[in-house]
Design a protein around this motif. Structure first.
Motif, PDB file in Angstrom:
ATOM      1  N   HIS A 180       1.067  -1.314  -0.094  1.00  0.00           N
ATOM      2  CA  HIS A 180      -0.136   0.429  -0.251  1.00  0.00           C
ATOM      3  C   HIS A 180       1.209   1.242  -0.079  1.00  0.00           C
ATOM      4  O   HIS A 180       1.166   1.315   1.034  1.00  0.00           O
ATOM      5  N   THR A 181       1.188   1.969  -1.031  1.00  0.00           N
ATOM      6  CA  THR A 181       2.409   2.580  -1.549  1.00  0.00           C
ATOM      7  C   THR A 181       1.477   3.953  -1.543  1.00  0.00           C
ATOM      8  O   THR A 181       1.695   4.649  -2.028  1.00  0.00           O
ATOM      9  N   TYR A 182       2.611   4.500  -0.260  1.00  0.00           N
ATOM     10  CA  TYR A 182       1.192   6.123  -0.727  1.00  0.00           C
ATOM     11  C   TYR A 182       3.301   7.145  -0.981  1.00  0.00           C
ATOM     12  O   TYR A 182       4.133   7.302  -0.263  1.00  0.00           O
ATOM     13  N   LEU A 183       2.461   7.176  -2.442  1.00  0.00           N
ATOM     14  CA  LEU A 183       3.365   8.160  -2.695  1.00  0.00           C
ATOM     15  C   LEU A 183       4.080   9.416  -2.892  1.00  0.00           C
ATOM     16  O   LEU A 183       2.244  10.757  -2.417  1.00  0.00           O
ATOM     17  N   LEU A 184       5.040  10.314  -2.677  1.00  0.00           N
ATOM     18  CA  LEU A 184       4.645  11.630  -1.682  1.00  0.00           C
ATOM     19  C   LEU A 184       4.207  12.860  -2.689  1.00  0.00           C
ATOM     20  O   LEU A 184       5.207  12.026  -4.618  1.00  0.00           O
ATOM     21  N   VAL A 185       3.583  13.214  -3.579  1.00  0.00           N
ATOM     22  CA  VAL A 185       3.329  13.611  -4.197  1.00  0.00           C
ATOM     23  C   VAL A 185       3.490  15.647  -4.634  1.00  0.00           C
ATOM     24  O   VAL A 185       2.928  16.093  -3.250  1.00  0.00           O
ATOM     25  N   SER A 186       3.777  16.551  -5.579  1.00  0.00           N
ATOM     26  CA  SER A 186       3.421  17.693  -5.502  1.00  0.00           C
ATOM     27  C   SER A 186       2.313  18.125  -5.338  1.00  0.00           C
ATOM     28  O   SER A 186       1.838  18.911  -4.444  1.00  0.00           O
ATOM     29  N   ASP A 187       1.252  18.166  -6.595  1.00  0.00           N
ATOM     30  CA  ASP A 187      -0.050  18.734  -5.883  1.00  0.00           C
ATOM     31  C   ASP A 187      -0.970  17.433  -6.976  1.00  0.00           C
ATOM     32  O   ASP A 187      -0.283  17.316  -8.323  1.00  0.00           O
ATOM     33  N   ILE A 188      -1.327  16.384  -6.379  1.00  0.00           N
ATOM     34  CA  ILE A 188      -2.681  15.657  -6.919  1.00  0.00           C
ATOM     35  C   ILE A 188      -3.599  16.188  -7.928  1.00  0.00           C
ATOM     36  O   ILE A 188      -2.703  15.132  -9.089  1.00  0.00           O
ATOM     37  N   SER A 189      -3.284  17.680  -8.566  1.00  0.00           N
ATOM     38  CA  SER A 189      -4.732  17.559  -9.776  1.00  0.00           C
ATOM     39  C   SER A 189      -3.163  17.579 -10.503  1.00  0.00           C
ATOM     40  O   SER A 189      -3.656  18.020 -12.175  1.00  0.00           O
ATOM     41  N   GLU A 190      -1.901  17.459 -10.452  1.00  0.00           N
ATOM     42  CA  GLU A 190      -0.916  18.089 -11.488  1.00  0.00           C
ATOM     43  C   GLU A 190      -0.408  16.371 -11.805  1.00  0.00           C
ATOM     44  O   GLU A 190       0.698  16.427 -12.482  1.00  0.00           O
ATOM     45  N   ILE A 191      -0.822  15.782 -11.113  1.00  0.00           N
ATOM     46  CA  ILE A 191      -0.388  13.685 -11.658  1.00  0.00           C
ATOM     47  C   ILE A 191      -0.886  13.121 -12.487  1.00  0.00           C
ATOM     48  O   ILE A 191      -2.564  12.504 -12.600  1.00  0.00           O
ATOM     49  N   ARG A 192      -0.362  12.127 -13.018  1.00  0.00           N
ATOM     50  CA  ARG A 192      -0.718  11.178 -14.095  1.00  0.00           C
ATOM     51  C   ARG A 192      -0.285   9.804 -14.006  1.00  0.00           C
ATOM     52  O   ARG A 192       0.944  10.067 -13.521  1.00  0.00           O
ATOM     53  N   ILE A 193      -1.068   9.043 -13.957  1.00  0.00           N
ATOM     54  CA  ILE A 193      -0.861   6.979 -14.089  1.00  0.00           C
ATOM     55  C   ILE A 193      -0.302   7.514 -15.490  1.00  0.00           C
ATOM     56  O   ILE A 193      -1.858   7.392 -15.734  1.00  0.00           O
ATOM     57  N   GLU A 194       0.484   6.059 -16.044  1.00  0.00           N
ATOM     58  CA  GLU A 194       0.085   6.242 -17.297  1.00  0.00           C
ATOM     59  C   GLU A 194       0.409   4.643 -16.674  1.00  0.00           C
ATOM     60  O   GLU A 194       1.535   4.535 -16.062  1.00  0.00           O
TER      61      GLU A 194
END
Ligand SMILES: O=P(O)(O)OC[C@H]1O[C@@H](O)[C@H](O)[C@@H](O)[C@@H]1O
Length: 387
Positions: A242-256
């Protein structure tokens, strides 16, 4: 017995003759610290402290392990001296305080065998931990990488995500060998969980769960889980990192890598849908399980210009979760706005649970890397088969 830095430092100095050859002959080592300020509640547990590579054992209390890369003995000695200087001050986190700069490292808690920190060469944290995380037994703290076993989510009658994340694990001094490529040139620790009498009451199956946590020379975080059935009968389980990645801003994230796949939507009673977009983006709560995913996926953080690459083996499904604002507000161990800076992307086995016959073993591997976002998908090898 409560345990302080002093004990750790004494331990190093009193065994200097043993430690010197190891540190001078190896570029990689496993550094083990007990860390009272983080998990004071676990410090009463008498656990064996094992430096198997050093050829000595000592029965001490400890709860948090640090896996550190590329440290020479001199660097370590310097660090110890710095810690020594701070002994009269109140206990502080030596890593957070900046009084030591280790660069690439992993921190693992024996509680839940949960990875609680993964840092790159600049000392930047790569995993999310909530500022309201509760470091208190028996629950897993909110962040890092909790291990979901033998159940993911609500897929069975057990507590949410199973009990493994809420148990104390042990250092496995003598694990069965892994293939050579899982061990060479890496800093690692092996942890072990066995079924307890208490667990047998709600899940009556004898198992051994071995987890290897390792840091590669490139700073990748590798997790290898091996679950063995030591029962007389078959059993089945689901599982997730259950991997909690630290991201800058969820609205700017995309998963490919998940586009066009079928997924089960946990927000709609696990109804099955097919993903339609070119990539997964986020503008509201998401709680899904993508099915039959490729063995490599990428999480692109546009603002930070970095990409997490998740490679996996034996883990066909991917959990994707962000609670968004309303749910975050309802969670006691999550700040109201913190959902913006986290994204769970879990290598998992969920839809078709693993079935193990007596004596059989299952292995699930996860590798997390971070690359600059200027790398394009082709160069990431997202179509590569496995690790
Ligand atoms: O609060 P927990 O038990 O750590 O779970 C967090 C989330 O974990 C996700 O994996 C689940 O899909 C969600 O439904 C759940 O809310």
């Amino acid at each position: 017995m409560y345990f302080s830095y002093l004990h750790v430092l004494d331990l190093f100095s009193s065994h200097q003759t043993h430690t010197l050859p190891f540190f001078t002959n190896n570029r990689f080592f496993l550094l083990i610290f007990c860390f009272v300020p983080i998990f004071p509640q676990f410090c009463h547990l008498p656990l064996p402290l094992v430096f198997s590579n050093l050829g000595f054992c000592s029965s001490r209390s400890l709860d948090v392990l640090w896996i550190v890369k590329d440290q020479s003995f001199l660097d370590l000695k310097h660090t110890i001296e710095e810690l020594r200087c701070g002994l009269n001050s109140p206990p502080i986190n030596p890593f957070a305080s900046g009084c030591t700069e280790f660069g690439k490292l992993i921190r693992v808690s024996l509680h839940g065998a949960q990875v609680t920190s993964w840092k790159n060469e600049h000392g930047e944290e790569l995993l999310f931990t909530s500022s309201k995380a509760i470091f208190k037994s028996p629950k897993a703290m909110r962040g890092g990488i909790p291990i979901c076993f033998p159940q993911f989510g609500t897929c069975g009658s057990l507590e949410l995500h199973g009990f493994a994340r809420n148990r104390m694990w042990f250092i496995d001094d003598n694990p069965p060998p892994l293939p050579a490529y899982d061990s060479i040139g890496k800093s690692f620790v092996d942890l072990l969980l066995k079924s307890s009498e208490e667990d047998m009451k709600c899940w009556p199956h004898s198992f051994e769960f071995r987890l290897r946590v390792s840091l590669t020379s490139d700073g990748d975080l590798n997790l290898i889980s091996r679950v063995r059935n030591i029962n007389g009968k078959p059993f089945s389980f689901s599982f997730a990192y259950h991997t909690y990645l630290l991201v800058s801003d969820i609205s700017e994230i995309r998963i490919e890598g998940l586009e066009t796949l079928d997924y089960l939507d946990n927000l709609l009673q696990k109804e099955r849908f097919t993903e339609q977009g070119d990539a997964i983006t986020f503008e509201s709560e998401v709680d899904r399980v993508y099915l039959g995913s490729p063995n490599a996926i990428a999480v692109l953080d546009h603002e930070r210009k970095r990409t997490f690459v998740i490679r996996k083996e034996g883990l066909p499904d991917v959990g994707v979760w962000n609670p968004w604002d309303k749910k975050a507000k309802s969670m006691v161990d999550m700040g109201d706005e913190e959902y913006k800076h986290m994204l769970c992307v879990d290598g998992a086995v969920i839809e078709k649970p693993v079935i193990l016959k007596p004596g059989e073993e299952w292995t699930g591997r996860l590798q997390l890397s971070v690359v600059a976002s200027s790398f394009c998908s082709e160069r990431l090898g997202l179509d590569r088969d496995g690790l």
